[in-house]
Scaffold this motif. Structure first.
Motif, PDB file in Angstrom:
ATOM      1  N   LYS A  71      19.451  52.729   2.654  1.00 36.61           N
ATOM      2  CA  LYS A  71      20.644  53.385   3.196  1.00 36.61           C
ATOM      3  C   LYS A  71      21.760  53.325   2.153  1.00 36.61           C
ATOM      4  CE  LYS A  71      19.679  52.762   8.002  1.00 36.61           C
ATOM      5  NZ  LYS A  71      19.600  51.679   8.981  1.00 36.61           N
ATOM      6  N   GLY A  73      25.769  53.133   0.727  1.00 34.00           N
ATOM      7  CA  GLY A  73      27.094  52.545   0.942  1.00 34.00           C
ATOM      8  C   GLY A  73      28.040  53.093  -0.110  1.00 34.00           C
ATOM      9  N   LYS A  96      27.899  53.804   4.983  1.00 29.55           N
ATOM     10  CA  LYS A  96      28.962  52.861   5.351  1.00 29.55           C
ATOM     11  C   LYS A  96      29.932  52.747   4.185  1.00 29.55           C
ATOM     12  CE  LYS A  96      26.788  50.280   8.942  1.00 29.55           C
ATOM     13  NZ  LYS A  96      26.247  49.006   9.433  1.00 29.55           N
ATOM     14  N   PRO A 119      30.198  46.169   4.028  1.00 30.28           N
ATOM     15  CA  PRO A 119      29.186  46.141   5.081  1.00 30.28           C
ATOM     16  C   PRO A 119      28.377  44.843   4.960  1.00 30.28           C
ATOM     17  CG  PRO A 119      29.068  48.214   3.825  1.00 30.28           C
ATOM     18  CD  PRO A 119      30.039  47.316   3.123  1.00 30.28           C
ATOM     19  N   ARG A 125      21.599  48.038   0.614  1.00 28.25           N
ATOM     20  CA  ARG A 125      22.070  49.424   0.457  1.00 28.25           C
ATOM     21  C   ARG A 125      22.100  49.887  -0.991  1.00 28.25           C
ATOM     22  NH1 ARG A 125      24.327  51.945   4.998  1.00 28.25           N
ATOM     23  NH2 ARG A 125      23.945  50.558   6.728  1.00 28.25           N
TER      24      ARG A 125
END
Ligand code: PRP
Ligand code: URA
Length: 209
Positions: A71, A73, A96, A119, A125
């Protein structure tokens, strides 16, 4: 050694010209920074991995691709990095956002840290650190070191304008980091401002002096 990926898109070059122009006011400056950041986001995400999933189109079952892997960031370096966040989030709405507050002491030119909120899963990330200016590289180096100390292992750095001195400093300190840059300028002046550059990015974004 990390790669330096300089943007070569006519739209980015065009918009950077007006970002540099001292007659561009804060409102237009902010809009242009947002637009260039979005265009750079397209290049920054070019190598994201994909996986194939099964879907139903209105016509038939099909296999189609979606983003997979780590994911994302986004980590703006306060204050000027904030100007790049909205453009990136337009492309990457699920990312995020962490914040690292640093300013460059005008006397020593050393970065001073004053804020951090990240985060919790920063280590898992793919992080994109944002700052419009890479001058001596002090701020970028400190922010990247800081993120690594918090567990980040996968970081890329994006800026609008870089000086060769700053690129070298980041590459020497963090050879694992790829740098995405709108334009590489000539050099630093005696006050460590990038020339020709755009002046003080934070002041131009927010109308301060
Ligand atoms: C600017 C810029 C970078 C830094 C670059 O921030 O946004 O963070 O200078 O210079 P360096 O590569 O020599 O460290 P500044 O310190 O002016 O703070 P601001 O964003 O709060 O205005
Ligand atoms: N920070 C800026 O905002 N501009 C520069 O040219 C150098 C550092």
């Amino acid at each position: 050694m990390g790669k330096v990926i300089e943007m070569n898109h006519p739209l980015i070059k065009h918009k950077l010209t007006f970002i540099r122009d001292k007659n561009t006011g804060s409102k237009q400056f902010r809009e242009l920074v947002k637009e260039v950041s979005m265009l750079m986001g397209y290049e920054l995400t070019r190598d994201l991995s994909l996986e194939t999933i099964d879907i139903d189109t209105p016509i038939m079952k099909a296999k189609s691709e979606v983003i997979s892997g780590k994911k994302l960031g986004i980590v703006p370096i306060l204050r000027a990095g904030l100007g790049m966040v909205e453009g990136m989030l337009n492309l990457l709405p699920a990312a995020k956002v962490g914040h690292v507050g640093l300013y460059r002491d005008p006397e020593t030119l050393e970065p001073v840290e004053y804020y951090c909120k990240l985060p919790t899963d920063v280590g898992e990330r793919q992080l994109i650190v944002l700052d419009p200016m890479l001058a001596t590289g002090g701020s970028a180096k400190a922010a990247i070191t800081f993120l690594k100390n918090k567990g980040a292992t996968n970081i890329r750095f994006a800026c609008l304008i870089a000086a060769p001195e700053g690129i070298k400093a980041v590459q020497d300190a963090h050879p694992d980091i790829d740098i995405y840059v709108g334009a590489v300028d000539e050099k630093l002046n005696d006050h460590a401002y990038i020339i020709p550059g755009l002046g003080d990015a934070g002041d131009r974004l927010y109308g301060t002096k």
